[in-house]
Design a protein around this motif. Structure first.
Motif, PDB file in Angstrom:
ATOM      1  N   GLY A  82       4.758   4.141   2.162  1.00  0.00           N
ATOM      2  CA  GLY A  82       3.429   4.090   2.760  1.00  0.00           C
ATOM      3  C   GLY A  82       2.907   2.679   2.942  1.00  0.00           C
ATOM      4  O   GLY A  82       1.692   2.444   2.881  1.00  0.00           O
ATOM      5  N   ASP A  83       3.802   1.705   3.151  1.00  0.00           N
ATOM      6  CA  ASP A  83       3.390   0.309   3.307  1.00  0.00           C
ATOM      7  C   ASP A  83       2.541   0.135   4.558  1.00  0.00           C
ATOM      8  O   ASP A  83       2.702   0.844   5.558  1.00  0.00           O
ATOM      9  CB  ASP A  83       4.614  -0.607   3.404  1.00  0.00           C
ATOM     10  CG  ASP A  83       5.469  -0.566   2.151  1.00  0.00           C
ATOM     11  OD1 ASP A  83       4.898  -0.695   1.049  1.00  0.00           O
ATOM     12  OD2 ASP A  83       6.689  -0.389   2.273  1.00  0.00           O
ATOM     13  N   GLY A 184      -6.646   2.788   0.687  1.00  0.00           N
ATOM     14  CA  GLY A 184      -6.027   2.196  -0.484  1.00  0.00           C
ATOM     15  C   GLY A 184      -6.794   0.976  -0.938  1.00  0.00           C
ATOM     16  O   GLY A 184      -7.722   0.508  -0.277  1.00  0.00           O
ATOM     17  N   GLY A 185      -6.397   0.467  -2.094  1.00  0.00           N
ATOM     18  CA  GLY A 185      -7.033  -0.740  -2.586  1.00  0.00           C
ATOM     19  C   GLY A 185      -6.790  -0.943  -4.059  1.00  0.00           C
ATOM     20  O   GLY A 185      -6.047  -0.211  -4.720  1.00  0.00           O
ATOM     21  N   GLY A 186      -7.446  -1.970  -4.572  1.00  0.00           N
ATOM     22  CA  GLY A 186      -7.367  -2.322  -5.979  1.00  0.00           C
ATOM     23  C   GLY A 186      -8.650  -3.015  -6.381  1.00  0.00           C
ATOM     24  O   GLY A 186      -9.694  -2.870  -5.718  1.00  0.00           O
ATOM     25  N   ARG A 187      -8.574  -3.802  -7.440  1.00  0.00           N
ATOM     26  CA  ARG A 187      -9.775  -4.457  -7.943  1.00  0.00           C
ATOM     27  C   ARG A 187     -10.363  -5.442  -6.934  1.00  0.00           C
ATOM     28  O   ARG A 187     -11.589  -5.621  -6.866  1.00  0.00           O
ATOM     29  CB  ARG A 187      -9.443  -5.192  -9.244  1.00  0.00           C
ATOM     30  CG  ARG A 187     -10.643  -5.809  -9.949  1.00  0.00           C
ATOM     31  CD  ARG A 187     -10.176  -6.608 -11.150  1.00  0.00           C
ATOM     32  NE  ARG A 187      -9.356  -7.756 -10.741  1.00  0.00           N
ATOM     33  CZ  ARG A 187      -8.589  -8.463 -11.573  1.00  0.00           C
ATOM     34  NH1 ARG A 187      -8.490  -8.099 -12.847  1.00  0.00           N
ATOM     35  NH2 ARG A 187      -7.894  -9.498 -11.133  1.00  0.00           N
ATOM     36  N   ASP A 188      -9.514  -6.099  -6.127  1.00  0.00           N
ATOM     37  CA  ASP A 188      -9.996  -7.159  -5.251  1.00  0.00           C
ATOM     38  C   ASP A 188      -9.786  -6.871  -3.766  1.00  0.00           C
ATOM     39  O   ASP A 188      -9.915  -7.771  -2.936  1.00  0.00           O
ATOM     40  CB  ASP A 188      -9.323  -8.488  -5.603  1.00  0.00           C
ATOM     41  CG  ASP A 188      -7.801  -8.402  -5.532  1.00  0.00           C
ATOM     42  OD1 ASP A 188      -7.286  -7.340  -5.145  1.00  0.00           O
ATOM     43  OD2 ASP A 188      -7.143  -9.405  -5.864  1.00  0.00           O
ATOM     44  N   ALA A 189      -9.450  -5.634  -3.391  1.00  0.00           N
ATOM     45  CA  ALA A 189      -9.185  -5.355  -1.985  1.00  0.00           C
ATOM     46  C   ALA A 189      -9.365  -3.871  -1.697  1.00  0.00           C
ATOM     47  O   ALA A 189      -9.230  -3.020  -2.585  1.00  0.00           O
ATOM     48  CB  ALA A 189      -7.770  -5.793  -1.615  1.00  0.00           C
ATOM     49  N   PHE A 190      -9.671  -3.577  -0.444  1.00  0.00           N
ATOM     50  CA  PHE A 190      -9.744  -2.191   0.028  1.00  0.00           C
ATOM     51  C   PHE A 190      -9.263  -2.167   1.470  1.00  0.00           C
ATOM     52  O   PHE A 190      -9.582  -3.058   2.261  1.00  0.00           O
ATOM     53  CB  PHE A 190     -11.167  -1.644  -0.052  1.00  0.00           C
ATOM     54  CG  PHE A 190     -11.291  -0.236   0.458  1.00  0.00           C
ATOM     55  CD1 PHE A 190     -10.946   0.835  -0.357  1.00  0.00           C
ATOM     56  CD2 PHE A 190     -11.721   0.010   1.759  1.00  0.00           C
ATOM     57  CE1 PHE A 190     -11.040   2.141   0.119  1.00  0.00           C
ATOM     58  CE2 PHE A 190     -11.823   1.311   2.234  1.00  0.00           C
ATOM     59  CZ  PHE A 190     -11.478   2.381   1.411  1.00  0.00           C
ATOM     60  N   SER A 191      -8.495  -1.130   1.830  1.00  0.00           N
ATOM     61  CA  SER A 191      -7.965  -1.051   3.177  1.00  0.00           C
ATOM     62  C   SER A 191      -8.004   0.382   3.672  1.00  0.00           C
ATOM     63  O   SER A 191      -7.993   1.336   2.888  1.00  0.00           O
ATOM     64  CB  SER A 191      -6.527  -1.584   3.236  1.00  0.00           C
ATOM     65  OG  SER A 191      -5.660  -0.769   2.458  1.00  0.00           O
ATOM     66  N   SER A 192      -8.032   0.525   4.990  1.00  0.00           N
ATOM     67  CA  SER A 192      -7.938   1.831   5.633  1.00  0.00           C
ATOM     68  C   SER A 192      -7.045   1.690   6.858  1.00  0.00           C
ATOM     69  O   SER A 192      -7.039   0.648   7.522  1.00  0.00           O
ATOM     70  CB  SER A 192      -9.325   2.344   6.027  1.00  0.00           C
ATOM     71  OG  SER A 192      -9.975   1.421   6.885  1.00  0.00           O
ATOM     72  N   ASN A 193      -6.298   2.756   7.140  1.00  0.00           N
ATOM     73  CA  ASN A 193      -5.342   2.739   8.240  1.00  0.00           C
ATOM     74  C   ASN A 193      -5.301   4.100   8.903  1.00  0.00           C
ATOM     75  O   ASN A 193      -5.542   5.129   8.271  1.00  0.00           O
ATOM     76  CB  ASN A 193      -3.923   2.398   7.754  1.00  0.00           C
ATOM     77  CG  ASN A 193      -3.834   1.037   7.107  1.00  0.00           C
ATOM     78  OD1 ASN A 193      -4.302   0.842   5.981  1.00  0.00           O
ATOM     79  ND2 ASN A 193      -3.238   0.101   7.797  1.00  0.00           N
ATOM     80  N   GLN A 735      -2.151  -2.187  -6.584  1.00  0.00           N
ATOM     81  CA  GLN A 735      -2.787  -1.576  -5.423  1.00  0.00           C
ATOM     82  C   GLN A 735      -2.319  -0.118  -5.332  1.00  0.00           C
ATOM     83  O   GLN A 735      -1.156   0.193  -5.601  1.00  0.00           O
ATOM     84  CB  GLN A 735      -2.389  -2.310  -4.137  1.00  0.00           C
ATOM     85  CG  GLN A 735      -2.710  -3.796  -4.132  1.00  0.00           C
ATOM     86  CD  GLN A 735      -4.174  -4.082  -3.865  1.00  0.00           C
ATOM     87  OE1 GLN A 735      -4.857  -3.278  -3.217  1.00  0.00           O
ATOM     88  NE2 GLN A 735      -4.666  -5.201  -4.364  1.00  0.00           N
ATOM     89  N   ALA A 736      -3.218   0.781  -4.948  1.00  0.00           N
ATOM     90  CA  ALA A 736      -2.885   2.190  -4.772  1.00  0.00           C
ATOM     91  C   ALA A 736      -3.233   2.617  -3.351  1.00  0.00           C
ATOM     92  O   ALA A 736      -4.174   2.075  -2.746  1.00  0.00           O
ATOM     93  CB  ALA A 736      -3.642   3.057  -5.780  1.00  0.00           C
ATOM     94  N   ARG A 737      -2.474   3.586  -2.840  1.00  0.00           N
ATOM     95  CA  ARG A 737      -2.690   4.039  -1.467  1.00  0.00           C
ATOM     96  C   ARG A 737      -2.388   5.524  -1.359  1.00  0.00           C
ATOM     97  O   ARG A 737      -1.412   6.012  -1.944  1.00  0.00           O
ATOM     98  CB  ARG A 737      -1.810   3.253  -0.495  1.00  0.00           C
ATOM     99  CG  ARG A 737      -1.843   3.752   0.941  1.00  0.00           C
ATOM    100  CD  ARG A 737      -1.258   2.731   1.891  1.00  0.00           C
ATOM    101  NE  ARG A 737      -2.055   1.525   1.864  1.00  0.00           N
ATOM    102  CZ  ARG A 737      -3.195   1.359   2.524  1.00  0.00           C
ATOM    103  NH1 ARG A 737      -3.652   2.347   3.291  1.00  0.00           N
ATOM    104  NH2 ARG A 737      -3.877   0.240   2.432  1.00  0.00           N
TER     105      ARG A 737
END
Length: 744
Positions: A82-83, A184-193, A735-737
């Motif tokens: 899921g990269d 997905g994201g972690g302590r210092d980032a968040f992403s959507s795709n 990071q988790a997604r």
């Protein structure tokens, strides 16, 4: 073409006119190969039937059966974790490493531990334009990734370390409707795709569309308890400089990918394909850094604040026509048009503790890149057992750039520097090649090819004199595959190649890029119009053992001798430190790679779970003859890297899961007699799981960078006055997604 007897005499007499090679199957370009209406093996239809060698598992496998060494990474493997960017996919592949810290974008992709242009990156068989980054390419629009360890005449031979060819989706499935949404994201980032796949057929016409979007928000800190350091020492070892550098950064990047494809397969076997690709996006960033001087001289700016932004768009159109001729011959013609636009803004602010704001600079850079390419290939059976192809590749491209800088006059600051710079560059490339694959016996095949590439680069600007450089390189290539007698899956490969690395346009232009706090470890940069191509002679040898379905053990050894090696020189000009590329003699590099890939059931007789195992390890060595002392590795080469992976699927197919552990070493490296660098090792642990609810819906969950290892790097410069060094640490977090995949 010449008869077999003359062919053999020519091979002995001249390394330049080998008399060419490659099964039409292997020599197909990525675009044309998939556009063909019949199997590639039909190119040898006129040759007499020959005995085949069967290996358990059956079917054509390009890695096992092609004479030229090639590894294929399928779409299933690309999407497994899921990269959201291609670099994360590539870091798990045998023999490939990605520089930089784990969990951070922008790492350089390397084969044999070498970057800086030694590894050739292609998009659909063609070099991507300046400014294009694979980080902006969604894995969902990729059909496969081809990895070529030894050069092939059909592709550019600017591939000293090897070639990675990213092929966009082209396969058409009837009434395909796929949607993927992920967060997905972690302590210092968040992403959507998001990703959309559409395809269908209607008579001779078929179409496919791949579309995706991404958004990424991040925030990082370099805290006071873990600062970057500026260090200085006198020749007797006494410390005379100590600075602590802390800071924060935050930003957002977002973009889209569109990849439509139209195809007409005519009744007479002709095929017309139109493929389009659009990649557009933007990013905005804000940074703050603070330097505390505990010992020695203060920097020009104690505090730096800055904002930056980037807007880009890249478009490309490929038209390919395949014409079937008599006796199994085929003619392929291609036309490619591409254009890129990029606008970058930066606004650095510099503060002095004594005077306040002393630097206020605004810079805008607008760049455009356009190109027109023409390709052609004729392929046909030749003598019995031979598959001949020959062709050309011509490209005209133009690059223009405008740079505008404005500074405010501030009390206590330096005199403001306002400038308007313009430059343009015209690049002309012409390549012709011929290649032949010869099935000498059912177990022994040979590939011979020769390619000539000529490059003419002209650049002019209002801050430097016009520069023109021309170069031409002949690249004879020879590869052979021998399937050992009395075995079903043992084979040996050998390749002899001549490859090169052409100077990039930016490295040729004598235009200076100004650093903020100028020093030996943070110099200005300027191009060198006198750079020459680096030329390499290479040898690759490998042993492969296929003992069961999907089971492989292999060992590969290779060596390169590079003449005209290019390194970054460091000079003191007008009281400012300047880095510029220079040719500096000869370098040598060697690589040993081991790989294993097999289902657990292939090695254990007792009933075992459906577990697939994969592992690889690569050891690299290099020496730069003009740099004395130890640790003089070429291009800060990665000495050791490897990966181990496990994949499991339940008997009912409802659950698939697995994990991957990758590592690469770092250590000290001597760049020149006075310059040294250090990078820490990097270790990544990634896990994934896929739950298949029904035939049309499934959930994919992945966790990456579980070890959350900090990454340390430093550079140093030593001369008669002492040593100055810059040491930095990049922190990282897991990071988790989660991705929902649906079909309609």
């Amino acid at each position: 073409m010449m008869p077999r007897r003359s062919f053999r005499l020519t091979v002995v007499a001249s390394a330049v006119l080998f008399a060419c090679h490659v099964q039409a199957r292997q020599s197909e370009t990525p675009v044309a190969a998939d556009a063909a209406a019949v199997p590639l093996q039909a190119d040898k239809a006129a040759a007499p039937a020959m005995q085949t060698v069967e290996v358990k598992g059956g079917g054509y496998d390009p890695r096992r059966d092609d004479t030229a060494s090639k590894m294929i990474v399928s779409s299933e493997e690309i999407l497994k974790y899921g990269d959201t960017n291609v670099t994360d996919v590539l870091k798990r592949l045998p023999g490939i490493t990605v520089s930089g810290a784990a969990g951070r974008s922008g790492g350089e992709i390397r084969m044999r531990g070498l970057g800086s242009g030694y590894t050739q990156i292609l998009l659909n068989g063609e070099r991507a334009p300046a400014g294009f980054s694979l980080d902006t390419l969604s894995p969902d629009v990729i059909e496969r990734i081809e990895i070529l360890h030894a050069a092939s005449a059909e592709y550019s031979t600017q591939s000293i370390a090897g070639t990675i060819n990213v092929v966009l989706k082209k396969a058409v499935k009837t009434a395909q409707r796929d949607v993927k949404l992920s967060v997905g994201g972690g302590r210092d980032a968040f992403s959507s795709n998001g990703n959309l796949q559409l395809s269908d057929k209607a008579g001779i016409f078929s179409y496919a569309l791949a579309a995706s979007f991404y958004r990424y928000d991040y925030h990082y800190d370099n805290p006071a308890d873990n600062p970057a350091l500026d260090l200085g020492y006198l020749p007797d070892g006494r410390q005379n400089l100590l600075r602590h550098i802390t800071g924060t950064g935050k930003g957002r990047s977002e973009g889209i990918n569109l990849s439509p494809r139209l195809n007409w397969a005519f009744a007479d076997g002709d095929n017309l394909t139109a493929q389009f690709f659009l990649n557009a996006g933007r990013s905005d960033n804000r940074s703050h850094s603070r330097t505390e001087t505990l010992l020695g001289a203060r920097p020009d700016y104690d505090t730096n604040d800055g904002t930056s932004g980037n807007r880009y768009v890249f478009g490309r159109t490929d038209l390919t026509w395949v014409r079937k001729l008599d006796a199994g011959a085929k003619l392929e013609l291609g036309l490619r048009v591409s254009a890129t636009g990029n606008t970058a803004d930066s606004h650095p602010l510099g503060y002095s503790d004594d005077l306040g704001l002393v630097l206020d600079r605004k810079v805008r850079v607008e760049a455009t890149y356009s190109s027109l390419s023409s390709t052609g290939k004729y392929s046909a059976p030749w003598l019995p057992g031979h598959a001949l192809s020959m062709g050309w590749d011509g490209t005209l491209s133009q690059r223009e750039e405008e740079r505008r800088q404005r500074e405010l006059a501030l009390a206590g600051g330096r005199p403001p520097i306002d400038s308007d710079e313009h430059f343009d560059a015209d690049i002309k490339l012409l390549a012709v090649y011929a290649q032949d694959e010869w099935d000498i016996t059912p177990r022994w095949s040979m590939y011979a090819g020769v390619r000539w590439e000529g490059i003419d680069t002209r650049s002019a600007g209002d801050t430097f004199d016009a520069v023109q450089q021309r170069s031409g390189v002949w690249s004879p290539l020879l590869q052979t595959l021998w399937k050992l007698p009395d075995t079903k899956g043992d084979q040996v490969r050998l390749a002899l190649t001549r490859t090169y690395k052409s100077p990039s346009t930016s490295n040729l232009i004598p235009r200076r890029s100004i650093s903020t706090n100028n020093s030996q470890t943070e110099p200005d940069r300027v191009g060198n119009p006198n750079l020459k191509p680096e030329l390499a002679l290479g040898i690759d040898a490998s042993y492969e053992h296929y003992w069961a379905d999907s089971a492989l053990l292999s060992a590969r050894a290779s060596a390169r001798r590079i003449d005209g090696y290019t390194r970054q020189g460091l000079l003191l000009i007008d009281e400012r430190w300047v880095s510029t590329p220079i040719n500096d003699g000869r370098a040598n590099t060697q690589t040993l790679e081991l790989e294993a890939k097999f289902p657990l059931r292939a090695v254990l007789a007792a009933p075992v779970p459906a577990l697939d195992v994969r592992a690889s390890i690569s050891r690299n060595w290099s020496q730069v003859e003009q740099v004395p002392g130890p640790d003089n590795r070429l291009d800060q080469q990665t000495p050791l890297s490897g990966n181990v992976g496990l994949d499991y699927k339940t008997p009912d197919g409802v659950l698939s899961t697995g994990g991957s552990f990758t590592f690469r070493t770092g250590g000290p490296v001597r760049i020149t007699e006075r310059q040294s660098a250090y990078t820490s090792p990097r270790r990544d642990l990634d896990l994934y799981a896929v739950w298949k609810f029904d035939a049309k819906n499934q959930l994919r969950v992945a966790v990456s960078n579980l070890l959350a290892q900090d990454f340390e790097s430093n550079t140093s410069y030593t001369d008669a006055s002492g040593t100055i060094a810059r040491n930095g640490i990049s922190t990282s977090v897991p990071q988790a997604r989660a991705t929902m995949e649906m079909k309609f």
